[in-house]
Design an enzyme around this catalytic site. Sequence first.
Site, PDB file in Angstrom:
ATOM      1  N   ASP A 199      17.388 -34.627  33.083  1.00 52.83           N
ATOM      2  CA  ASP A 199      16.770 -35.368  32.001  1.00 52.83           C
ATOM      3  C   ASP A 199      15.278 -35.033  31.999  1.00 52.83           C
ATOM      4  O   ASP A 199      14.733 -34.577  33.003  1.00 52.83           O
ATOM      5  CB  ASP A 199      16.989 -36.870  32.233  1.00 52.83           C
ATOM      6  CG  ASP A 199      16.566 -37.699  31.043  1.00 52.83           C
ATOM      7  OD1 ASP A 199      16.508 -37.160  29.925  1.00 52.83           O
ATOM      8  OD2 ASP A 199      16.290 -38.901  31.224  1.00 52.83           O
TER       9      ASP A 199
ATOM     10  N   ASP B 237      23.796 -41.441  29.819  1.00 53.17           N
ATOM     11  CA  ASP B 237      23.970 -40.416  30.850  1.00 53.17           C
ATOM     12  C   ASP B 237      25.167 -40.681  31.755  1.00 53.17           C
ATOM     13  O   ASP B 237      25.606 -39.786  32.482  1.00 53.17           O
ATOM     14  CB  ASP B 237      22.703 -40.335  31.730  1.00 53.17           C
ATOM     15  CG  ASP B 237      21.485 -39.932  30.936  1.00 53.17           C
ATOM     16  OD1 ASP B 237      21.574 -38.962  30.170  1.00 53.17           O
ATOM     17  OD2 ASP B 237      20.437 -40.590  31.089  1.00 53.17           O
TER      18      ASP B 237
ATOM     19  N   ASP C 161      19.136 -41.471  33.533  1.00 50.78           N
ATOM     20  CA  ASP C 161      18.723 -42.842  33.811  1.00 50.78           C
ATOM     21  C   ASP C 161      19.294 -43.855  32.831  1.00 50.78           C
ATOM     22  O   ASP C 161      19.167 -45.049  33.035  1.00 50.78           O
ATOM     23  CB  ASP C 161      17.193 -42.956  33.800  1.00 50.78           C
ATOM     24  CG  ASP C 161      16.579 -42.555  32.462  1.00 50.78           C
ATOM     25  OD1 ASP C 161      17.338 -42.172  31.544  1.00 50.78           O
ATOM     26  OD2 ASP C 161      15.343 -42.614  32.333  1.00 50.78           O
TER      27      ASP C 161
END
Length: 915
Positions: free
Chosen positions: A345, A657, A653
């Site tokens: 990410d 995800d 996070d």
Amino acid sequence: MTADTIATNTFAQTTKDLLNYEWHTLGEQKVVQTLASHPEAGLTYEEATKRHQQMGANQLTGKSGKSAWLRFLEQFNQPLLYILLTAGLVTLLLRDWLDAGVIFSVTLINVIIGYIQESKAEGAIAALSKAVTTEATLIRDGQKTRLASTELVLGDLVLLASGDKVPADLRLLSVRGLQVDESALTGESVPVEKATASLVVETPLAERSNMVYAGSFVSFGQAEGIVVAIADATETGRISQLIESSTNLKTPLTRNIDKFSKSLLYVILGLAALTFAVGLGQGESWIDVFKASVALVVSAIPEGLPAIVTVTLAIGVSRMARRKAIIRKLPAVETLGSTTVICSDKTGTLTENQMTVQKIYAGGQHYTVSGIGYAPDGEILMDRQPVDFNADGHIALWESLEAGLLCNDSHIEWGNGQWDLVGTPTEGALITAANKAGMTQANLEQELRRIDTIPFESQFQYMATLHELDAKRSLNVIYLKGSVEAILQRCDRMFDAQGQAPLNPAAVEQEVASMANQGLRVLAFASKEVATKRSLDRNDIDRGLVFLGLQGIIDPPREEAIAAVKACQSAGIQVKMITGDHALTAAAIARQMGICSTEEQVFTGRQLAQMDENEFTQAAEQGMVFARVAPEQKLHLVKALQSQGEIVAMTGDGVNDAPALKQADIGVAMGIAGAEVAKESADMLLTDDNFASIEAAVEEGRGVYRNLRKAIAFLLPINVGESMTILIAILLATVLPILPIQILWLNMVSSVGLIVPLAFEPKSGQVMQQPPRNPREKLLSGSLLKRILAISVFNWVVIFGVFQWILQTTGNEALARTMAINGLVAAEVFYLLSITQFLPSLVVRIQGKRTPVAYAPAIGIVVVVILQCLFSQWSMMNQVFDTTPLTFIQALICMGVGLPVVFIALILQRFDPLN
């Protein structure tokens, strides 16, 4: 027929098709009509009750789990545990209650650990359900009320205000300056501005400005929306279904150990059957043959393997924890070492997660701002030199910074050893930039007291504040900040180096384009002096403003993350960015970090959605940046990479995800900013949310694998050497050189005592200069098998040779066995010293400092030597294990026969280095 009845019938006819509606494409009236609701009064309580009974509660449902006892029993369904249980049964037959108890205890501990891990994993859906449960303010029967979010039904009219958690998926009917934090769902790094206008059907989830989704947060403004999806039909509910459907893949280590264990199980049973058949064929009694077969089984089972695997992984967990990586599942330690692709990410992992002003255009001049984050550390620079605000030519810069500081509803405060933002990230960046110029919010607000405010609203794209400038001259000043389009159309003048000049929109637009191409979020600033007044309205700012400048803002990459990405790439690991953020922003950060270099390596979620399976897989392999991707696409990307044989680590996070984190070979969640469901789905947590910690964990993981490989190279030759001894003795119809209980001593005491120190071996300094191992590489590679065979033959020669030599010269079987066993232990000790870093650590420094754990082999050797002395010299041990005391000369002979293994190990090291 009443209006309520008509509405009910209309709703009943459409419920079958509701899941297929593209709500963002419909106008407000059409949405209300489709859901048979009312735009002002909402649903009646009677109608809401009917719909609740028809469609159920607004809460996520998980699949029914297995019963606790069944999940516990399933933990025994592992070949490695079959071997342990077999060893326990064998030792029970030998009436060795203590050793049998130890083996069964190890088995039980493994089962309990597996059971606990599986129970934790099933908490992901429960955490997701908890994440979207809240209270909601809604209108029913024309009256405002507050109910649990579980009571919401399709068609309910919901009111949203700053600080609220969105209780269901809503199509917005009206908004007033609404900004929603959707980072957990879409990955967008800043709050999203919302509107009500209809959108085209292809609009990605992250750009559906007329929708808000369950689980997101209202950061600013107010709105009314109608419920269009509840429970599992929401976007968050769809993610929960993806989590359930995601395969919980085994790690490379567990796959290899399972395969090895199955093969070993068949080999052991086959050799035992062969031994029994040969013995009976030679006319031996079945009792003697059975004992010989038991001896073979005991010798072949590597009782120390589960212990060394568990201890090595546990030590890896401890080392990673010191480097900010918390492991939730033991096998994940080794998986990191075999990772070939890291899908990361962007926000908060590769970047600081603190918006920062980096570029300023004011008065026709270009400025850069040093420093990152909300700390006031840095300077305003022009041509790489600090700006002297006392000199001429910087009035526009000063005014631009002043406007950003005053036209601002946020503030930054010091606490817990760091600067914390109270408010929105964009406004925090403006405050910090002004602080770097020497301005303070408190002083400036006292000098230019705020009188009135026009808050930001998405349809106007600006915020305005009115300040008292000069009471004596009856002057006030208005400051504006907002989008470039909204500000420029209200300006007719701008600053240049000489002062005010006519506005040059083309020059400003050119600067905006330049900043945008660098991934910067651009804000424009303007001001206007007005006569003293006590209130501010939009007519005051429609025209006649002075354009002050532009500030370009971005969430900058972490310096340590840049170095970590480079280290991973040097180690042969690809780093890919998967983010919900804008493509331009993501590509700009990726270029700064060295992740991508060309536009062809950047893909958007919209592009991926138009690809077939082959094109998607090719894009997954070739692409380095994937922006504006949906949760399903993140999951699909991980699966596509795995289909090409990659070992994938995925970081994230947010709720969006979680499916990809669960599917990845190792899921890495953010310990600070991570949503609870992301943490529950992950194998590892980062306590500092920093990509550099992933690189550190990969380094430790590689060290763990090398230590496991050393342990196997040390342990299996002992078992194979013992098995060869028993098998050859049976084939030659001679006396057994070692008895079953003596083999158990060797395997459970001497071998384990020497093998455990291998788990403490420090990692090599070159571990990150080598490519990742082939994911398809077997646990027992060709080179490792050759090493095991060579050392096994040496061990067999020691056991069989010493036994036959002493037996023929003395005729004493007990003495022959005692010396054969001690000769094997001496060979083990010398081999251990040959493959560890213990001897080098005595004369050189490892990684710049002496490493105490490098001396663990010395401790293990001392312990084993003491135990062997007791084994040989203590009368009680002589009676239990059928041994006899040795003289000093006999002990030296045992040491001497084991010494040649050092030279064999040095030769093998040239062809198959273990360090």
